[in-house]
Motif scaffolding. Structure first.
Motif, short mmCIF file in Angstrom:
data_model
loop_
_atom_site.label_atom_id
_atom_site.label_comp_id
_atom_site.label_asym_id
_atom_site.label_seq_id
_atom_site.Cartn_x
_atom_site.Cartn_y
_atom_site.Cartn_z
N SER A 82 0.83 -1.22 0.00
CA SER A 82 0.00 0.00 0.00
C SER A 82 0.85 1.26 0.00
CB SER A 82 -0.92 0.00 1.22
OG SER A 82 -0.15 0.00 2.40
N VAL A 83 2.18 1.11 0.09
CA VAL A 83 3.07 2.28 0.16
C VAL A 83 4.15 2.28 -0.92
CG1 VAL A 83 2.70 2.80 2.59
CG2 VAL A 83 4.43 1.13 1.93
N ALA A 84 4.04 1.40 -1.92
CA ALA A 84 5.00 1.36 -3.02
C ALA A 84 4.28 0.93 -4.28
CB ALA A 84 6.14 0.38 -2.71
N GLU A 85 4.75 1.41 -5.41
CA GLU A 85 4.15 0.99 -6.67
C GLU A 85 5.10 1.19 -7.83
OE1 GLU A 85 0.56 3.14 -7.46
OE2 GLU A 85 1.59 5.04 -7.77
N VAL A 86 4.82 0.46 -8.90
CA VAL A 86 5.52 0.59 -10.17
C VAL A 86 4.53 0.19 -11.25
CG1 VAL A 86 6.46 -1.77 -10.13
CG2 VAL A 86 7.61 -0.01 -11.48
N SER A 87 4.63 0.85 -12.40
CA SER A 87 3.71 0.55 -13.49
C SER A 87 4.47 0.57 -14.80
CB SER A 87 2.58 1.58 -13.53
OG SER A 87 1.75 1.34 -14.65
N ASN A 88 4.04 -0.24 -15.74
CA ASN A 88 4.64 -0.18 -17.07
C ASN A 88 3.70 0.52 -18.05
OD1 ASN A 88 2.70 -2.16 -17.33
ND2 ASN A 88 4.02 -3.61 -18.38
N ASN A 89 2.66 1.16 -17.49
CA ASN A 89 1.70 1.89 -18.30
C ASN A 89 1.61 3.32 -17.77
OD1 ASN A 89 -0.42 2.82 -19.78
ND2 ASN A 89 -1.89 1.31 -19.09
N ILE A 90 1.90 4.28 -18.61
CA ILE A 90 1.89 5.67 -18.15
C ILE A 90 0.48 6.19 -17.94
CG2 ILE A 90 1.95 6.73 -20.44
CD1 ILE A 90 3.98 8.77 -19.21
N GLY A 91 -0.48 5.63 -18.63
CA GLY A 91 -1.88 6.03 -18.45
C GLY A 91 -2.07 7.51 -18.74
N ALA A 92 -2.78 8.20 -17.85
CA ALA A 92 -3.07 9.63 -18.03
C ALA A 92 -1.99 10.50 -17.40
CB ALA A 92 -4.43 9.96 -17.41
N ALA A 145 2.14 8.04 -2.59
CA ALA A 145 1.74 9.39 -2.17
C ALA A 145 2.97 10.14 -1.69
CB ALA A 145 0.70 9.30 -1.05
N ASP A 146 2.85 11.46 -1.56
CA ASP A 146 3.98 12.29 -1.12
C ASP A 146 4.48 11.93 0.27
OD1 ASP A 146 4.17 13.71 -3.43
OD2 ASP A 146 2.97 15.41 -2.74
N THR A 147 3.64 11.35 1.09
CA THR A 147 4.01 11.08 2.47
C THR A 147 4.69 9.72 2.66
OG1 THR A 147 1.80 10.22 2.89
CG2 THR A 147 2.19 12.55 3.39
N ASP A 148 4.76 8.92 1.62
CA ASP A 148 5.37 7.59 1.74
C ASP A 148 6.86 7.70 2.00
OD1 ASP A 148 2.94 6.39 1.33
OD2 ASP A 148 3.29 5.98 -0.80
N ASP A 149 7.37 6.83 2.87
CA ASP A 149 8.78 6.78 3.21
C ASP A 149 9.45 5.64 2.43
OD1 ASP A 149 11.08 7.54 4.99
OD2 ASP A 149 10.83 5.44 5.58
N ILE A 151 12.14 3.77 3.07
CA ILE A 151 12.54 2.62 3.87
C ILE A 151 11.31 1.81 4.28
CG2 ILE A 151 13.69 1.86 5.99
CD1 ILE A 151 15.58 3.01 3.86
N ASP A 152 10.25 2.47 4.71
CA ASP A 152 9.02 1.75 5.06
C ASP A 152 8.45 1.01 3.85
OD1 ASP A 152 9.21 2.68 7.65
OD2 ASP A 152 7.81 4.36 7.32
N SER A 153 8.50 1.65 2.69
CA SER A 153 8.02 1.01 1.46
C SER A 153 8.85 -0.22 1.13
CB SER A 153 8.05 1.99 0.30
OG SER A 153 7.23 3.10 0.55
N PHE A 154 10.17 -0.07 1.23
CA PHE A 154 11.05 -1.20 0.94
C PHE A 154 10.81 -2.36 1.91
CE2 PHE A 154 15.00 -3.37 2.23
CZ PHE A 154 15.17 -4.15 1.10
N LEU A 155 10.70 -2.05 3.20
CA LEU A 155 10.48 -3.12 4.19
C LEU A 155 9.16 -3.84 3.95
CD1 LEU A 155 11.83 -1.36 7.41
CD2 LEU A 155 12.92 -3.17 6.05
N ASP A 156 8.15 -3.12 3.49
CA ASP A 156 6.87 -3.76 3.18
C ASP A 156 7.02 -4.70 1.98
OD1 ASP A 156 4.08 -4.17 3.61
OD2 ASP A 156 3.66 -2.85 1.90
N VAL A 157 7.70 -4.24 0.94
CA VAL A 157 7.93 -5.08 -0.24
C VAL A 157 8.81 -6.27 0.13
CG1 VAL A 157 8.98 -5.15 -2.55
CG2 VAL A 157 7.59 -3.18 -1.86
N LYS A 158 9.86 -6.03 0.93
CA LYS A 158 10.78 -7.09 1.34
C LYS A 158 10.03 -8.20 2.09
CE LYS A 158 14.91 -7.92 4.12
NZ LYS A 158 15.96 -7.32 4.94
#
Length: 184
Positions: A82-92, A145-149, A151-158
């Motif tokens: 919920s705090v990290a993302e990647v996309s291969n579609n630029i969309g709008a 979002a602008d408030t995402d950290d 390290i927190d994002s990485f630890l969640d993905v990890k």
């Protein structure tokens, strides 16, 4: 008394390795070229992310690259967060260029079995430990979002990646986001 002289033994081993290393580079012109003998690179997947350390407007993204296999393997775990993302579609979204920007990357090394060999380095003539049959994947990721950290994002993905079963070797690491300074 064995510990007393251990640094001397280590020093001699390092001196031998340095001599072999210098010899390797001094004789580089005598070795044949291996250009064109490797396997072709995989196709790149163009990825779009929102940076962690730079504020961008809503709907703006930066681009990054990943190999197709790496993207398809890791995007599922990144986007499940919920705090990290990647996309291969630029969309709008609108793509912007940030000079000297490198995105954060998650790297996953995995192997089904913990098989280890001890090959000899062609540079130093010293043996080293090496895992056999290791698959390695690397994919950029960004904030949701602008408030995402970062390290927190990485630890969640990890945590999501390490929850995958079936691998005796599973190592996950982070390459931090980097922003260079443009000279005026």
């Amino acid at each position: 008394m064995g510990r007393r002289f251990s640094r001397i033994k280590e020093g001699q081993k390092l001196a031998d390795a340095w001599t072999a290393y210098v010899n390797y580079w001094n004789t580089a012109s005598t070795r044949p070229s291996r250009i064109g003998q490797g396997t072709p690179r995989q196709l790149d997947a163009m990825c779009f992310i929102q940076p962690f350390t730079i504020s961008v407007n809503v709907g703006e993204v930066v681009s990054a690259k990943a190999y197709n296999d790496s993207y398809t393997t890791l995007a599922t775990y990144i986007n499940a967060s919920s705090v990290a993302e990647v996309s291969n579609n630029i969309g709008a979204s609108t793509m912007i260029n940030i000079p000297k920007f490198r995105p954060a990357r998650v790297r996953w090394q995995r192997a089904v079995n913990r098989a280890i060999s001890t090959p000899t380095s062609k540079f130093t003539q010293q043996e080293y430990l090496k895992y056999e049959n290791v698959d390695s994947f690397s994919c950029p990721f960004g904030a949701t979002a602008d408030t995402d950290d970062m390290i927190d994002s990485f630890l969640d993905v990890k945590a999501r990646v390490l929850a995958v079963t079936g691998f005796e070797v599973s190592r996950v690491s982070l390459t931090r986001e980097q922003v260079g300074i443009e000279a005026a």
